[in-house]
Write a protein that holds these residues in place. Structure first.
Motif, PDB file in Angstrom:
ATOM      1  N   VAL A  19       0.790  -1.240   0.000  1.00  0.00           N
ATOM      2  CA  VAL A  19       0.000   0.000   0.000  1.00  0.00           C
ATOM      3  C   VAL A  19       0.822   1.290   0.000  1.00  0.00           C
ATOM      4  N   GLU A  20       2.043   1.244   0.531  1.00  0.00           N
ATOM      5  CA  GLU A  20       2.766   2.521   0.749  1.00  0.00           C
ATOM      6  C   GLU A  20       3.135   3.250  -0.531  1.00  0.00           C
ATOM      7  N   GLY A  21       3.662   2.485  -1.490  1.00  0.00           N
ATOM      8  CA  GLY A  21       4.200   3.097  -2.707  1.00  0.00           C
ATOM      9  C   GLY A  21       5.665   3.459  -2.539  1.00  0.00           C
ATOM     10  N   ASN A  22       6.383   3.410  -3.664  1.00  0.00           N
ATOM     11  CA  ASN A  22       7.788   3.842  -3.708  1.00  0.00           C
ATOM     12  C   ASN A  22       8.732   3.162  -2.730  1.00  0.00           C
ATOM     13  N   ASN A  23       8.505   1.882  -2.502  1.00  0.00           N
ATOM     14  CA  ASN A  23       9.454   1.157  -1.650  1.00  0.00           C
ATOM     15  C   ASN A  23      10.629   0.693  -2.507  1.00  0.00           C
ATOM     16  N   LYS A  24      11.504   1.648  -2.805  1.00  0.00           N
ATOM     17  CA  LYS A  24      12.507   1.442  -3.854  1.00  0.00           C
ATOM     18  C   LYS A  24      13.723   0.629  -3.430  1.00  0.00           C
ATOM     19  N   PHE A  25      13.851   0.398  -2.123  1.00  0.00           N
ATOM     20  CA  PHE A  25      15.102  -0.231  -1.673  1.00  0.00           C
ATOM     21  C   PHE A  25      14.913  -1.665  -1.215  1.00  0.00           C
ATOM     22  N   ASN A  26      13.857  -2.321  -1.755  1.00  0.00           N
ATOM     23  CA  ASN A  26      13.712  -3.737  -1.387  1.00  0.00           C
ATOM     24  C   ASN A  26      13.780  -4.648  -2.614  1.00  0.00           C
ATOM     25  N   ASP A  27      13.869  -5.954  -2.336  1.00  0.00           N
ATOM     26  CA  ASP A  27      14.064  -6.935  -3.412  1.00  0.00           C
ATOM     27  C   ASP A  27      12.853  -7.039  -4.337  1.00  0.00           C
ATOM     28  N   TRP A  28      11.652  -6.784  -3.818  1.00  0.00           N
ATOM     29  CA  TRP A  28      10.472  -6.848  -4.679  1.00  0.00           C
ATOM     30  C   TRP A  28      10.505  -5.732  -5.713  1.00  0.00           C
ATOM     31  N   TRP A  29      10.821  -4.534  -5.271  1.00  0.00           N
ATOM     32  CA  TRP A  29      10.878  -3.391  -6.203  1.00  0.00           C
ATOM     33  C   TRP A  29      11.835  -3.718  -7.341  1.00  0.00           C
ATOM     34  N   GLU A  30      13.010  -4.180  -6.954  1.00  0.00           N
ATOM     35  CA  GLU A  30      14.058  -4.525  -7.926  1.00  0.00           C
ATOM     36  C   GLU A  30      13.541  -5.577  -8.921  1.00  0.00           C
TER      37      GLU A  30
END
Ligand code: IFM
Length: 406
Positions: A19-30
């Motif tokens: 829900v948060e959005g912009n979680n750029k520093f985790n493995d899922w984002w990558e």
């Protein structure tokens, strides 16, 4: 008419990455950026900024509890470096819940890992339980005076299954031995975090917290009542539903049983391979039960069976997730009502249940399935981020307000 106890916890859940959005520093984002899954999480529901709108609506719906998760990669974006800004943010989030009379239930790990950790092998790394405990201690220390209910790890066996057996989630591995190693490290991670959390509360003379995992539970049902199928059900219950809980129980590291229940799995065994016994379900698509939009059987009886199965542990149980993705909101209400009926029957038959937390408060990012599945009590418009309360949520709100299910 069914009457629930006055002390019952009523609420809904979300998780940070969904829900948060912009979680750029985790493995899922990558993983998403490299084509993993059906969609990228992007802004998700923008709840990192809009959380007070979500909590306002939860309060309007007469909830008295709410489950969130904190995002490890925001709190510790680089190894050993903690972000005071992120910590302050989560303090405000929890305060915002408390101000509204919503009992916070906080999850420390909900599927995502900081990138720096993923690069070190994630949960395959023997040191990860220690890293997890260090991060947990950091955030728990800041929230201890406000939070009583903790969930260390969300659905450890779902994580192991999707990421290390099916290979459908990052890091996309398919290895039985690695799945075993990861499971051992998750058990160890939970146990050290559990101990740290209790130590913090003890040192600060705060009343003892309630710490558990969120255990995803499947209702395993034999397709046909053959001996082999019954054996299949036994094996799956043992390894999927019971093993992790029993391991942390033996280490005296569980205060309540957190339950995530959605569906049943039919078991039809035709051989003795690992796949037959532990993983694959019945291969014939002959279930006559209604389904959610992801094709999962709707089976309220399973909730009763599971609560009764766990009764033997003599621990309080708390439903941390139960819900349906559907585009038919009448079906959502039927789902909720039928599960609450089974829940109350289990309570009448001796299960000690502390509360019912629905998945989810709002439609959100359903991992590799993207944004199509709608699990929310509240509909999300991903263009405007406008939240619209569904009728089913209002019906549940009456139950939360009165404790009565007509
Ligand atoms: O959305 C997920 C959640 O993250 C974990 N439990 C199951 C939900 C629905 O699939």
């Amino acid at each position: 008419m069914i009457q629930f106890p006055h002390t019952f916890l009523w609420g809904a859940a979300t998780s940070a990455h969904q829900v948060e959005g912009n979680n750029k520093f985790n493995d899922w984002w990558e993983w998403e950026q490299h084509g993993g899954g059906k969609a990228t999480s992007g802004q998700a529901c923008r709840s990192y900024d809009l959380y007070s709108q979500d909590f306002y609506l939860a309060k309007e719906l007469h909830h008295n509890a709410h489950r969130i998760s904190v995002e490890w990669s925001r709190i510790e974006p680089a190894e050993g470096e903690f972000s005071q800004e992120a910590i302050e943010h989560y303090k405000k989030v929890v305060e915002s819940l408390k101000e509204r009379g919503l009992e916070p239930i906080v999850t420390l790990h909900h599927f995502t890992n900081p990138l720096w950790l993923a690069k070190k092998g994630g949960w395959l790394n023997k040191k990860t339980p220690e890293y997890f405990a260090r991060f947990s201690a950091k955030i728990v220390d800041c929230l201890a005076d406000k939070v009583h209910y903790w969930v260390t790890i969300n659905e450890p066996m779902v994580y192991v299954y999707h990421s290390y057996i099916l290979g459908a989630w990052p890091p996309e591995l398919k290895s039985i031995s690695k799945a075993g190693q990861v499971t051992d490290n998750l058990v160890a991670g939970h146990v050290v975090a559990y101990r740290k959390i209790h130590e913090i509360y003890k040192n600060r003379q705060l009343s003892s917290p309630m710490v558990s995992i969120a255990k995803n539970v499947q209702a395993f049902v034999a397709c046909r009542p053959t001996l082999l199928n019954k054996f299949g059900v036994y094996i799956r219950n043992k390894y999927y539903n019971l093993d992790f809980l029993e391991r942390i129980r033996r280490r005296k590291a569980i205060d309540y049983i957190g339950i995530n229940y959605y569906s049943r799995s039919l078991v039809d065994i035709s051989g003795f391979s690992y796949d037959e016994l532990f993983v694959g379900g019945c291969k014939h698509n002959h279930s006559a039960l209604p389904k959610n939009t992801l094709g999962w059987d709707i089976y309220p009886q399973g909730l009763y069976d599971i609560l009764m199965m766990y009764k033997k542990y003599n621990l309080p149980q708390l439903i941390l997730e139960n819900g349906i993705c559907t585009l038919d909101d009448n079906q959502r209400w039927d789902f909720i009502r039928d599960h609450l009926v089974k829940l109350s029957q289990a309570m009448r038959d001796g299960a000690r249940v502390l509360g019912y937390i629905h998945w989810s408060l709002i439609d959100n990012f359903e991992w590799d399935k993207g944004f199509a599945p709608c699990f929310g009590l509240i509909e999300m418009d991903y263009n405007t981020y406008k939240r619209t309360v569904r009728e089913s949520a209002r019906k549940l709100a009456q139950v939360c307000l009165t404790g009565i299910l007509e």
